[in-house]
Design an enzyme around this catalytic site. Structure first.
Site, short mmCIF file in Angstrom:
data_model
loop_
_atom_site.label_atom_id
_atom_site.label_comp_id
_atom_site.label_asym_id
_atom_site.label_seq_id
_atom_site.Cartn_x
_atom_site.Cartn_y
_atom_site.Cartn_z
N MET A 199 -20.91 34.54 6.59
CA MET A 199 -22.15 34.12 7.24
C MET A 199 -23.33 34.90 6.68
SD MET A 199 -21.18 33.08 11.11
CE MET A 199 -21.14 34.73 11.80
N HIS B 184 -17.81 42.44 2.68
CA HIS B 184 -17.80 41.13 2.03
C HIS B 184 -17.50 41.28 0.53
CE1 HIS B 184 -20.71 40.23 5.49
NE2 HIS B 184 -19.74 39.36 5.68
N GLU C 21 -9.27 41.25 7.38
CA GLU C 21 -8.45 41.67 8.54
C GLU C 21 -9.33 42.18 9.66
OE1 GLU C 21 -5.61 44.56 7.22
OE2 GLU C 21 -4.34 43.06 6.25
N SER D 225 -21.96 42.81 9.87
CA SER D 225 -23.38 42.42 9.85
C SER D 225 -24.02 42.77 11.18
CB SER D 225 -23.51 40.92 9.58
OG SER D 225 -22.79 40.58 8.42
N ARG D 226 -23.23 42.78 12.25
CA ARG D 226 -23.78 43.05 13.58
C ARG D 226 -24.08 44.54 13.80
NH1 ARG D 226 -20.28 38.42 15.25
NH2 ARG D 226 -21.74 36.85 16.02
P1 AMP Z 1 -18.72 37.20 8.48
O1 AMP Z 1 -19.85 37.11 7.51
O2 AMP Z 1 -18.87 38.25 9.51
O3 AMP Z 1 -18.34 35.84 9.05
O4 AMP Z 1 -17.46 37.66 7.63
C1 AMP Z 1 -17.06 36.93 6.50
C2 AMP Z 1 -15.73 37.43 6.05
O5 AMP Z 1 -15.82 38.82 5.73
C3 AMP Z 1 -14.64 37.31 7.13
O6 AMP Z 1 -13.42 36.93 6.51
C4 AMP Z 1 -14.58 38.70 7.68
O7 AMP Z 1 -13.33 39.01 8.26
C5 AMP Z 1 -14.82 39.53 6.44
N1 AMP Z 1 -15.29 40.86 6.78
C6 AMP Z 1 -16.27 41.18 7.66
N2 AMP Z 1 -16.40 42.52 7.76
C7 AMP Z 1 -15.47 43.06 6.94
C8 AMP Z 1 -15.08 44.40 6.62
N3 AMP Z 1 -15.68 45.45 7.17
N4 AMP Z 1 -14.08 44.58 5.72
C9 AMP Z 1 -13.46 43.50 5.15
N5 AMP Z 1 -13.78 42.22 5.42
C10 AMP Z 1 -14.76 41.99 6.31
#
Ligand code: AMP
Length: 284
Positions: free
Chosen positions: A34, A41, A153, A191-192
């Protein structure tokens, strides 16, 4: 490596590029996000390198996975900075569709995941969240036609939901999970985290500290129920409003009362001020 990603706004443009790469014998990875990209990421992108020649990162803040009272409109959007980060990391394509490309007028199909989506973790607090996630991920996997796709994960229940859905719907893209990237103090990157005040940020590492300590105690043979009750007290004492702190079977996500039930994963969700954080840890 430094390659500026090609930006695709249309599904047809992404598909054409993927078809060309595959016609040239190259494998393709999809990394759905996102946006508001961070090192977590980028670690997904790096994990894809050993598995596929080409990588596409999608950036789409999916409205259907946010409840009306959640942070959809406040969610950080910074496409230019994200593209610079992808160029620095080396990435072939970035799929950044508008909502109208993903959900054109007349769109009416829902994807209702079962199994791990009903485990009583995130689903207890975010009704319809996994239906939105399953819907958008099913679409992204169909749109990209990639060989493999990478998920963190960090969102442990989400990863289980996506694996189940891809298997159930015979989606040929291979799903890979990638370990969580953390800040120096252990806070899982998210991101949060940008929503946290400096004072909240200083306390936020409590979650990973308690997860880790609890996992170590269980691994050393302490009773699961006692360890979890103690951990929950510590999280609340640090000022969090706890949604859940649970020991679950690492694959089925069923409640795990003892190590005899199989591999255990500890999962937590808690709110610090207005920010909701999630994290998880394996009992080794
Ligand atoms: P998001 O942008 O939050 O929807 O995350 C996109 C992808 O990145 C999802 O598969 C998340 O699980 C992964 N992700 C988010 N934070 C982390 C992190 N700290 N370490 C590894 N992968 C992450």
């Amino acid at each position: 490596m430094s390659a500026k990603p090609i930006v695709f706004q249309k599904i047809s443009d992404m598909r054409r590029a993927v078809a060309q790469w595959r016609a040239a014998g190259e494998t393709v990875a999809l990394i759905p996000t996102m946006g508001a990209l961070h090192a977590g990421h980028v670690s997904l992108l790096e994990a894809s390198r050993g598995k596929a020649r080409r990588a596409i990162v999608s950036i789409f803040v999916n409205p259907t996975q946010f409840a009306p009272d959640e942070d959809f409109s406040a969610y950080p959007r910074r496409l230019e900075a994200d593209l610079a980060r992808l160029a620095e990391a080396g990435c072939d394509g970035c799929f950044a569709p508008d909502a109208s490309e993903m959900y054109p007028a007349g769109f009416s199909t829902k994807v209702i995941p079962g199994g791990p989506a009903l485990a009583g973790l995130e689903d207890r607090f975010r009704t319809d969240h996994f239906a939105g996630v399953a819907q958008v991920v099913a679409k992204l996997l169909n749109q990209a036609q990639a060989d493999c796709a990478f998920f963190g994960e960090k969102d442990f229940q989400q990863l289980a939901v996506i694996r189940r859905m891809a298997a159930d719907l015979d989606i040929p893209t291979k799903i890979f999970g990638v370990p969580t990237m953390r800040e120096a103090d252990g806070l899982a990157m998210s991101s949060r985290n940008a929503y946290l005040s400096p004072e909240e940020r200083a306390r936020a590492a409590t979650l990973s500290r308690v997860l880790r300590a609890s996992a170590e105690k269980i691994a050393a043979g302490a009773p699961v129920g006692e360890v979890m009750a103690q951990g929950a007290r510590e999280i609340e004492a640090a000022g969090f409003a706890l949604d859940y702190f649970e020991a679950r079977h690492a694959e089925s996500l069923a409640p795990a009362a003892s190590r005899a039930d199989g591999a255990i994963r500890l999962l937590v969700a808690a709110r610090l001020g207005r920010t909701r954080l999630i994290d998880n840890w394996a009992v080794k």
